[in-house]
Design a protein around this motif. Structure first.
Motif, PDB file in Angstrom:
ATOM      1  N   HIS A  32      -7.848 -18.817   4.428  1.00  0.00           N
ATOM      2  CA  HIS A  32      -6.831 -18.432   3.866  1.00  0.00           C
ATOM      3  C   HIS A  32      -5.805 -17.869   4.531  1.00  0.00           C
ATOM      4  N   HIS A  33      -4.385 -17.771   4.320  1.00  0.00           N
ATOM      5  CA  HIS A  33      -3.357 -17.479   5.257  1.00  0.00           C
ATOM      6  C   HIS A  33      -2.134 -17.202   4.271  1.00  0.00           C
ATOM      7  N   GLU A  92      -7.336 -15.414   7.867  1.00  0.00           N
ATOM      8  CA  GLU A  92      -8.477 -14.886   7.837  1.00  0.00           C
ATOM      9  C   GLU A  92      -9.096 -15.457   8.855  1.00  0.00           C
ATOM     10  N   LEU A 150      -5.672 -10.608   2.132  1.00  0.00           N
ATOM     11  CA  LEU A 150      -6.666 -11.385   3.196  1.00  0.00           C
ATOM     12  C   LEU A 150      -7.643 -10.513   3.533  1.00  0.00           C
TER      13      LEU A 150
END
Length: 374
Positions: free
Chosen positions: A185-186, A247, A202
Motif C-alpha cells: 500500500h502506498h 507500508e 498507511l
C-alpha cells in the motif's frame, strides 16, 4: 548410509549444482520412530548399523527420505565380491522404497566395481536406478536436474524496437497490480503536502523513497522503518521533487529478482535470480523464454542456489513458493498485455514471506501508445 559415506557424498557434491534439503518435521518424526534416539537425524542421513540386515526396518528408515519434495534419493551401498547374503536386505529395502516412495530412488556404489551386474539388473527390474560410482552419481543427478521439458508454446514475439520511457515506481506498480501482482500500500507525496496526513491511512513502519532515482539505495534515496512523524524530516534530508511512501513489508524469508527483457532475436527473456543487494554478488540466475507455465517457473526456481532459503533453510520459515510463482505469472501477464510497447520490466526485490510475494521495487520501460504501430 554410514558415517563415512555420508561425508563422502556431501564432499562429492561440493561445488556441484545439487543440494541436500533440510529434513522436514514429518521426515524427522518418521525417522525418529524408525531409528530411535541413537541416530543424529540429518540429510545426508547417517543411519549406522542398528537396522542393517532387517529389510523391514531398513525400508522404514529409508522411506521417509523418498518424500515428494526430494528430486532423487541416493542410497549408498557397496556390495562385497564375496558372500553378499547380508546385503540382500539392502536390495529388498531399496526396491520397496522405490515402489512406494514419492521420488525416484537410486542405489549407488562408491566405486563402479562394487555394484555387481546381477544386483544392478535386479534393481532396474524393481524400478530402482543402479549407479556405478559416487562421483558419477552426483554428476548424473546434476545433469538430470538441468533437463527441461520441451516448450510447446511459441516464444512471445517482441515486436519492433522503439524508444520507451521509464515509468515512475508508482506507475510501474499500478501496471503490475492490475495483472495480479501484490504491491505494498502506498501514496505519492510532493513538497506542498503534509506527508503524515497524506500517509495517514498507511500502517507504520513506513518506507520513504525519492522518485526519479535509478539506484535509490546507493544514493540515499530510501529510508526504512519510519513512523509518520519522521516522514517530513526524512524528506528534507533526502531532497527531491516527489516521494513515494509505502507500508514496509515484514517477515522476509528471501529476496528475489524477477525481470523480463525484450530481445530482438529471441522475444522476451524472463530472468529469475537472487535479489536485493545480493544480485550482483551472488550471480545466482536462470533464464526462460516467455511464455512460461507455472510448472516451468517452479522448476526454474528449484535450480537457483538460493532455493534452500525459499524452502526454509536450517529450520527457518519457508516462503510461500506458490505466491512467488504467482508473482512471476503476473509479471508475464503484464508483459503479454503490453508486448507491443514494453521493452523491460523488473522487480527487485520481490520480497518472499511465509504467506506472500510482494513487489517492493519495480521498474518498467514502456513506449507511448501512439508509438505502438511504428
Amino acid at each position: 548410509m554410514f558415517r563415512g559415506e555420508a561425508s563422502l557424498i556431501a564432499d562429492t557434491a561440493e561445488g556441484r549444482d545439487v543440494f541436500f534439503p533440510q529434513l522436514t518435521d514429518t521426515q524427522r518424526d518418521a525417522l525418529g520412530r524408525a531409528l530411535g534416539p541413537m541416530v543424529a537425524l540429518a540429510n545426508p542421513l547417517d543411519y549406522h548399523t542398528y537396522i542393517w540386515g532387517d529389510a523391514g526396518r531398513m525400508t522404514a528408515a529409508w522411506a521417509p527420505m523418498a518424500a515428494g519434495h526430494i528430486g532423487l534419493l541416493l542410497i549408498i551401498v557397496d556390495y562385497p565380491h564375496t558372500d553378499a547374503t547380508d546385503w540382500e536386505s539392502a536390495t529388498e529395502a531399496a526396491i520397496a522404497v522405490g515402489q512406494g516412495g514419492d521420488c525416484p530412488v537410486a542405489v549407488v556404489a562408491t566405486l563402479p566395481e562394487l555394484m555387481p551386474e546381477d544386483v544392478a539388473a535386479r534393481l532396474m527390474q524393481g524400478g530402482v536406478i543402479p549407479l556405478f560410482g559416487l562421483t558419477e552419481a552426483v554428476q548424473a543427478a546434476e545433469a538430470a536436474a538441468a533437463v527441461r521439458a520441451p516448450q510447446d508454446a511459441a516464444p512471445l514475439t517482441a515486436g519492433v524496437d522503439r524508444a520507451g520511457g521509464v515509468l515512475t515506481e508508482a506507475e510501474a506498480k499500478q501496471v503490475l497490480a492490475q495483472h495480479g501482482m501484490a504491491v505494498p500500500h502506498h501514496v505519492r507525496c510532493v513538497p506542498q503536502d503534509d506527508p503524515a496526513q497524506v500517509a495517514g491511512e498507511l500502517v507504520a513502519p513506513l518506507v520513504l523513497k525519492s522518485e526519479g532515482s535509478a539506484h535509490k539505495s546507493d544514493s540515499g534515496g530510501v529510508r526504512l522503518g519510519l513512523q509518520h512523524a519522521a516522514l517530513e524530516g526524512a524528506m528534507q534530508e533526502m531532497g527531491g521533487a516527489s516521494w513515494l511512501i509505502e507500508e514496509m513489508v515484514s517477515g522476509a524469508v528471501a529476496e528475489l529478482l524477477i525481470g523480463v527483457m525484450r530481445d530482438e532475436a529471441h522475444g522476451f527473456v524472463l530472468s529469475l535470480a537472487a535479489g536485493g543487494v545480493m544480485t550482483e554478488i551472488l550471480q545466482d540466475r536462470t533464464s526462460l523464454l516467455l511464455p512460461v507455465t507455472a510448472h516451468q517457473v517452479h522448476d526454474a526456481l528449484r535450480g537457483l542456489r538460493c532455493w534452500p532459503l525459499l524452502q526454509g533453510y536450517r529450520g527457518r520459515p519457508a516462503a510461500d513458493v506458490d505466491a512467488v510463482v504467482a508473482a512471476v505469472m503476473a509479471l508475464q501477464d503484464a508483459v503479454i498485455a503490453l508486448a507491443d510497447r514494453i521493452s523491460e520490466a523488473e522487480i527487485n526485490p520481490l520480497i518472499c514471506t511465509e504467506t506472500a510475494a510482494v513487489a517492493a521495487d519495480a521498474l518498467i520501460v514502456l513506449a507511448p501508445e501512439n508509438n505502438a504501430q511504428e
